[in-house]
Design an enzyme around this catalytic site. Structure first.
Site, PDB file in Angstrom:
ATOM      1  CE  LYS A 100      -3.263  44.885  30.628  1.00  0.00           C
ATOM      2  NZ  LYS A 100      -2.975  43.972  31.130  1.00  0.00           N
TER       3      LYS A 100
HETATM    4  N1  GLU Z   1       0.798  42.880  29.947  1.00  0.00           N
HETATM    5  C1  GLU Z   1       1.274  42.269  31.129  1.00  0.00           C
HETATM    6  C2  GLU Z   1       0.072  41.252  31.690  1.00  0.00           C
HETATM    7  O1  GLU Z   1      -1.072  41.280  31.761  1.00  0.00           O
HETATM    8  C3  GLU Z   1       2.513  42.064  31.533  1.00  0.00           C
HETATM    9  C4  GLU Z   1       1.889  44.001  32.430  1.00  0.00           C
HETATM   10  C5  GLU Z   1       3.638  44.711  33.413  1.00  0.00           C
HETATM   11  O2  GLU Z   1       4.456  43.673  32.459  1.00  0.00           O
HETATM   12  O3  GLU Z   1       3.843  45.132  34.192  1.00  0.00           O
HETATM   13  O4  GLU Z   1      -0.008  41.041  32.505  1.00  0.00           O
END
Ligand code: GLU
Length: 423
Positions: A114
């Site tokens: 993240k």
């Molecule tokens: N931000 C989204 C989540 O928390 C998508 C992450 C992604 O598609 O890599 O799942």
């Protein structure tokens, strides 16, 4: 660099500790060996960068950017990037770990990561946001990569930021590299169905859970906290299932109408109103009150730590489907369990987004693009299977769906670790 962790936001429990307490419980039930436990409890990598950006007034502002890779045991790490003043290291660490568990729950071949930049995008011009995003992509050039770490949109980021990021990374590599990020615009290698994917998955999870609880969609009511990509699309698709959406909310507050809110109308209103629901025609309530409404289904789709030990006892919904990441603190879990409220946890409920991200990455690598119908069909199937797997684990171990989801996920990641022999 010297680094000082900012004070946590008011009322907020530490999100990393919230994640760890669930991890600990699931690890104990699963009998996870000490070696795997030790590897998985700390993120593999945490990078903090300073990002100097020339602002429109000619001054240089330095922003703090983060990328945490929690685990790459199952494959390249995957996870979004958020732009918010609330971004801090413990939050990004928790969100990165949640991505590891989320990808494992739905069975896609990724680890978890993240990122975030501490900034207030609403106060920045498009040019400033572009320069900030490019600076971040440049600073993370050695972290990101289609086989290493693949970012995506998260809070306050979307296709435009992903396009800048992909473009900057491609320039650095000297070749078009669409698979370095997902959630791109359709014309730049994005996938059909990606924008709706998280909300659609929330709807599929809600429908599966309502089936288990014997809730008839056409007689049920629902409240949705948050009206960004996840909240608004979840609300729209849940309404199409026959539920009456009696309340919605965003940063401007909550809007309640017991007769039901026309969600298409609310989306059109938001889009023509500078992206906010401010002034929407319904009874005003607060973002706290929306959680305590007497509804059948509650979808928290705003941000972390909305349901805590301070308000969990007041929740009246029979079913909570977590569109946001970490909307329920660990201390609230116990109270909700005692009240017999079924919670479809974030790492399952909102996994539709990363599932379609995976499809996007596959299409980029194939250079062959699927129809929207195919994306929906495969994503729906993935969500339904994951729900049934987690539900079965909750029956087997006698746990909540949340702990069952962690059990399913940790078991898979620990097996991958054992085969790879990383110790
Ligand atoms: N931000 C989204 C989540 O928390 C998508 C992450 C992604 O598609 O890599 O799942």
């Amino acid at each position: 660099m010297s680094y000082k962790e900012p004070a946590p936001i008011k009322n907020q429990e530490n999100p990393f500790e919230s994640m760890m307490s669930r991890f600990d419980e699931a690890a104990r039930i699963l009998g996870l060996d000490k070696n795997s436990y030790n590897v998985l409890k700390s993120p593999a990598k945490a990078v903090i960068v300073s990002l100097p950006v020339i602002m429109d007034d000619g001054t240089v502002q330095v922003f703090e950017g983060y990328r945490v890779v929690h685990s790459q045991a199952m494959g390249p790490s995957k996870g979004g990037i958020r732009y918010s003043m609330d971004v801090h290291l413990d939050e990004v660490k928790a969100l990165a770990a949640w991505m590891t568990w989320k990808c494992a729950v739905v069975g896609i071949p990724y680890g978890g990561g993240k990122g975030g930049i501490k900034c207030d995008p609403r106060k920045m011009s498009k040019g400033e946001l572009e320069r900030l995003t490019r600076a971040y992509a440049g600073a993370m050039r050695d972290v990101f990569g289609p086989e290493k770490d693949i970012p995506a949109p998260d809070m306050n980021t979307g296709p435009q930021e992903m396009a800048w990021l992909m473009d900057e990374y491609s320039k650095i590599q000297g070749m078009y590299t669409p698979a370095v990020t997902t959630g791109k615009p359709l014309v730049l290698g994005g996938s059909s169905g990606r924008v709706e994917a998280t909300g659609r998955g929330v709807m599929v999870a809600a429908r599966a859970a309502m089936g288990k609880l014997g809730i008839n969609p056409s007689e049920a009511t629902c409240a949705v906290q948050g009206f960004g990509n996840v909240g608004s699309i979840s609300a729209k698709l849940i309404q199409l299932q026959g539920l009456k959406i009696v309340a919605i909310s965003d940063v401007s507050g909550g809007y309640y109408d017991p007769k039901g809110i026309d969600i298409e109308g609310a989306i059109a209103y938001r889009n023509s109103n500078g992206g906010t629901l401010e002034g929407f025609n319904a009874e005003r309530i607060t973002n706290e009150e929306i959680l305590e409404l007497d509804v059948d289904v509650l979808v928290p789709a705003a941000m972390e730590d909305q349901i805590t030990k301070h308000n969990a006892a007041n929740i009246k919904a029979k079913l909570i489907v977590e569109g946001a990441n970490g909307p329920t603190s660990a201390s609230a879990d116990l109270i909700l369990n005692e009240k017999n409220i079924m919670v479809v946890p974030d790492i399952l409920a909102n996994a539709g987004g990363v599932t379609v991200s995976y499809f996007e990455w596959v299409q980029n690598r194939l250079g062959y693009y699927w129809t929207e119908e195919r994306v929906h069909r495969r994503a729906d199937r993935t969500m339904k299977q994951a729900f049934e797997e987690v539900y079965a684990a909750s029956q087997k171990y006698g746990t909540s769906l949340r702990i069952a989801a962690y059990i399913v996920a940790i078991d898979k990641v620990a097996k991958a670790l054992a085969f790879r022999g990383v110790f």
